[in-house]
Design a protein around this motif. Structure first.
Motif, PDB file in Angstrom:
ATOM      1  N   CYS A  73      -0.173  15.647  -4.584  1.00 27.05           N
ATOM      2  CA  CYS A  73       0.938  14.806  -5.007  1.00 27.05           C
ATOM      3  C   CYS A  73       0.351  13.489  -5.537  1.00 27.05           C
ATOM      4  O   CYS A  73      -0.640  12.986  -4.986  1.00 27.05           O
ATOM      5  N   ALA A  74       0.948  12.954  -6.585  1.00 30.91           N
ATOM      6  CA  ALA A  74       0.459  11.714  -7.173  1.00 30.91           C
ATOM      7  C   ALA A  74       1.620  10.820  -7.550  1.00 30.91           C
ATOM      8  O   ALA A  74       2.713  11.301  -7.878  1.00 30.91           O
ATOM      9  N   ALA A  75       1.362   9.513  -7.547  1.00 28.60           N
ATOM     10  CA  ALA A  75       2.391   8.537  -7.873  1.00 28.60           C
ATOM     11  C   ALA A  75       1.850   7.511  -8.844  1.00 28.60           C
ATOM     12  O   ALA A  75       0.686   7.088  -8.752  1.00 28.60           O
ATOM     13  N   LYS A  76       2.719   7.114  -9.784  1.00 28.87           N
ATOM     14  CA  LYS A  76       2.379   6.119 -10.784  1.00 28.87           C
ATOM     15  C   LYS A  76       3.490   5.081 -10.840  1.00 28.87           C
ATOM     16  O   LYS A  76       4.658   5.433 -11.060  1.00 28.87           O
ATOM     17  N   LEU A  77       3.132   3.834 -10.663  1.00 31.45           N
ATOM     18  CA  LEU A  77       4.106   2.769 -10.797  1.00 31.45           C
ATOM     19  C   LEU A  77       4.546   2.687 -12.256  1.00 31.45           C
ATOM     20  O   LEU A  77       3.709   2.709 -13.168  1.00 31.45           O
ATOM     21  N   SER A  78       5.843   2.637 -12.473  1.00 28.68           N
ATOM     22  CA  SER A  78       6.352   2.641 -13.833  1.00 28.68           C
ATOM     23  C   SER A  78       7.451   1.602 -13.994  1.00 28.68           C
ATOM     24  O   SER A  78       8.271   1.419 -13.107  1.00 28.68           O
ATOM     25  N   ALA A  79       7.439   0.963 -15.171  1.00 22.90           N
ATOM     26  CA  ALA A  79       8.448  -0.050 -15.456  1.00 22.90           C
ATOM     27  C   ALA A  79       9.657   0.534 -16.175  1.00 22.90           C
ATOM     28  O   ALA A  79      10.653  -0.167 -16.357  1.00 22.90           O
ATOM     29  N   THR A  80       9.566   1.805 -16.573  1.00 15.46           N
ATOM     30  CA  THR A  80      10.650   2.390 -17.347  1.00 15.46           C
ATOM     31  C   THR A  80      11.187   3.633 -16.658  1.00 15.46           C
ATOM     32  O   THR A  80      10.450   4.361 -15.997  1.00 15.46           O
ATOM     33  N   ALA A  81      12.463   3.899 -16.859  1.00 17.78           N
ATOM     34  CA  ALA A  81      13.113   5.024 -16.184  1.00 17.78           C
ATOM     35  C   ALA A  81      12.757   6.364 -16.807  1.00 17.78           C
ATOM     36  O   ALA A  81      12.830   7.390 -16.139  1.00 17.78           O
ATOM     37  N   PHE A  82      12.388   6.375 -18.090  1.00 19.27           N
ATOM     38  CA  PHE A  82      12.207   7.657 -18.773  1.00 19.27           C
ATOM     39  C   PHE A  82      10.765   8.156 -18.747  1.00 19.27           C
ATOM     40  O   PHE A  82      10.477   9.257 -19.180  1.00 19.27           O
ATOM     41  N   GLU A  83       9.817   7.371 -18.247  1.00 17.92           N
ATOM     42  CA  GLU A  83       8.406   7.697 -18.364  1.00 17.92           C
ATOM     43  C   GLU A  83       7.987   8.844 -17.473  1.00 17.92           C
ATOM     44  O   GLU A  83       8.465   8.991 -16.351  1.00 17.92           O
TER      45      GLU A  83
ATOM     46  N   GLN B 252       0.842  -1.189   0.000  1.00 18.56           N
ATOM     47  CA  GLN B 252       0.000   0.000   0.000  1.00 18.56           C
ATOM     48  C   GLN B 252       0.882   1.245   0.000  1.00 18.56           C
ATOM     49  O   GLN B 252       1.803   1.357   0.808  1.00 18.56           O
ATOM     50  N   VAL B 253       0.607   2.157  -0.898  1.00 23.08           N
ATOM     51  CA  VAL B 253       1.360   3.400  -0.997  1.00 23.08           C
ATOM     52  C   VAL B 253       0.530   4.530  -0.408  1.00 23.08           C
ATOM     53  O   VAL B 253      -0.647   4.685  -0.729  1.00 23.08           O
ATOM     54  N   GLN B 254       1.139   5.295   0.453  1.00 24.08           N
ATOM     55  CA  GLN B 254       0.474   6.467   1.006  1.00 24.08           C
ATOM     56  C   GLN B 254       1.312   7.704   0.706  1.00 24.08           C
ATOM     57  O   GLN B 254       2.541   7.663   0.802  1.00 24.08           O
ATOM     58  N   LEU B 255       0.638   8.784   0.351  1.00 24.97           N
ATOM     59  CA  LEU B 255       1.295  10.045   0.047  1.00 24.97           C
ATOM     60  C   LEU B 255       0.758  11.116   0.972  1.00 24.97           C
ATOM     61  O   LEU B 255      -0.460  11.244   1.140  1.00 24.97           O
ATOM     62  N   VAL B 256       1.654  11.892   1.559  1.00 27.07           N
ATOM     63  CA  VAL B 256       1.251  12.956   2.467  1.00 27.07           C
ATOM     64  C   VAL B 256       1.942  14.250   2.041  1.00 27.07           C
ATOM     65  O   VAL B 256       3.177  14.335   2.053  1.00 27.07           O
TER      66      VAL B 256
ATOM     67  N   GLY C 190       5.675   3.306   1.886  1.00 28.14           N
ATOM     68  CA  GLY C 190       5.373   2.136   1.090  1.00 28.14           C
ATOM     69  C   GLY C 190       6.663   1.539   0.570  1.00 28.14           C
ATOM     70  O   GLY C 190       7.714   1.709   1.175  1.00 28.14           O
ATOM     71  N   ARG C 191       6.551   0.911  -0.545  1.00 27.61           N
ATOM     72  CA  ARG C 191       7.713   0.207  -1.067  1.00 27.61           C
ATOM     73  C   ARG C 191       8.263   0.872  -2.323  1.00 27.61           C
ATOM     74  O   ARG C 191       7.541   1.442  -3.102  1.00 27.61           O
ATOM     75  N   SER C 192       9.560   0.742  -2.479  1.00 27.65           N
ATOM     76  CA  SER C 192      10.232   1.014  -3.751  1.00 27.65           C
ATOM     77  C   SER C 192       9.860   2.352  -4.375  1.00 27.65           C
ATOM     78  O   SER C 192       9.345   2.416  -5.505  1.00 27.65           O
TER      79      SER C 192
ATOM     80  N   TRP D 167      -2.118   6.566  -7.119  1.00 25.30           N
ATOM     81  CA  TRP D 167      -2.041   6.969  -5.723  1.00 25.30           C
ATOM     82  C   TRP D 167      -2.006   8.492  -5.607  1.00 25.30           C
ATOM     83  O   TRP D 167      -1.271   9.161  -6.353  1.00 25.30           O
ATOM     84  N   TRP D 168      -2.764   8.989  -4.664  1.00 20.37           N
ATOM     85  CA  TRP D 168      -2.901  10.442  -4.472  1.00 20.37           C
ATOM     86  C   TRP D 168      -2.812  10.792  -2.987  1.00 20.37           C
ATOM     87  O   TRP D 168      -3.246  10.028  -2.131  1.00 20.37           O
ATOM     88  N   GLY D 169      -2.269  11.960  -2.707  1.00 19.90           N
ATOM     89  CA  GLY D 169      -2.317  12.484  -1.368  1.00 19.90           C
ATOM     90  C   GLY D 169      -3.636  13.187  -1.110  1.00 19.90           C
ATOM     91  O   GLY D 169      -4.515  13.252  -1.974  1.00 19.90           O
ATOM     92  N   GLN D 170      -3.749  13.757   0.076  1.00 16.59           N
ATOM     93  CA  GLN D 170      -5.001  14.405   0.481  1.00 16.59           C
ATOM     94  C   GLN D 170      -5.053  15.864   0.034  1.00 16.59           C
ATOM     95  O   GLN D 170      -6.108  16.490   0.084  1.00 16.59           O
ATOM     96  N   GLY D 171      -3.920  16.388  -0.398  1.00 12.56           N
ATOM     97  CA  GLY D 171      -3.878  17.756  -0.898  1.00 12.56           C
ATOM     98  C   GLY D 171      -3.413  18.753   0.150  1.00 12.56           C
ATOM     99  O   GLY D 171      -3.597  18.550   1.357  1.00 12.56           O
ATOM    100  N   THR D 172      -2.769  19.809  -0.311  1.00 10.92           N
ATOM    101  CA  THR D 172      -2.354  20.902   0.550  1.00 10.92           C
ATOM    102  C   THR D 172      -2.749  22.206  -0.130  1.00 10.92           C
ATOM    103  O   THR D 172      -2.523  22.386  -1.326  1.00 10.92           O
ATOM    104  N   GLN D 173      -3.351  23.102   0.633  1.00 10.33           N
ATOM    105  CA  GLN D 173      -3.915  24.324   0.065  1.00 10.33           C
ATOM    106  C   GLN D 173      -2.855  25.398  -0.108  1.00 10.33           C
ATOM    107  O   GLN D 173      -2.072  25.680   0.808  1.00 10.33           O
ATOM    108  N   VAL D 174      -2.849  26.000  -1.275  1.00 12.45           N
ATOM    109  CA  VAL D 174      -1.984  27.146  -1.554  1.00 12.45           C
ATOM    110  C   VAL D 174      -2.885  28.345  -1.854  1.00 12.45           C
ATOM    111  O   VAL D 174      -3.737  28.272  -2.740  1.00 12.45           O
TER     112      VAL D 174
END
Length: 127
Positions: free
Chosen positions: A96-106, A1-5, A26-28, A116-123
């Motif tokens: 903030c968002a995260a995407k699992l990727s198999a390639t280094a250049f993506e 499970q990936v969590q973003l804060v 989370g991992r990796s 995966w998404w965080g809960q957001g921070t207000q600006v």
């Protein structure tokens, strides 16, 4: 499970700076493309910036290019968005968002590509 804060949002005057941080648990962390999006109530989520897995390729929406810098620290599982010369139109909830990727250049600017998404921070930027 990936969590973003996210953290670092706040109120700043136009022309000022903020640095947003995104901590991933989370991992990796190095297997994920990281990105920042923003959203204003009633509007669609907008791509701001992305960085590839090793951190050597970045992409920006044209309205922030030259003012914002995305980066990552793969040793600390952190992603950052340095925002300079802020304008009132930059005010939004930043995600903030995260995407699992198999390639280094993506990278991708499509919100639906990120699982995966965080809960957001207000600006808020005052004129």
């Amino acid at each position: 499970q990936v969590q973003l804060v996210e953290s670092g949002g706040g109120l700043v005057q136009a022309g000022g700076s903020l640095r947003l941080s995104c901590a991933q648990s989370g991992r990796s962390f190095t297997n994920y493309v990281m990105a920042w999006f923003r959203q204003i109530p009633g509007k669609e989520r907008e791509f701001v910036a992305a960085v590839n897995r090793p951190g050597d390729t970045t992409a920006y929406t044209p309205s922030v290019k030259g003012r914002f810098t995305i980066s990552r620290d793969n040793n600390r599982n952190m992603a950052y968005l340095q925002m300079n010369s802020l304008k009132p139109e930059d005010a939004a909830l930043y995600y903030c968002a995260a995407k699992l990727s198999a390639t280094a250049f993506e990278w991708t600017d499509v919100p639906g590509d990120y699982r995966w998404w965080g809960q957001g921070t207000q600006v808020t930027v005052s004129s």
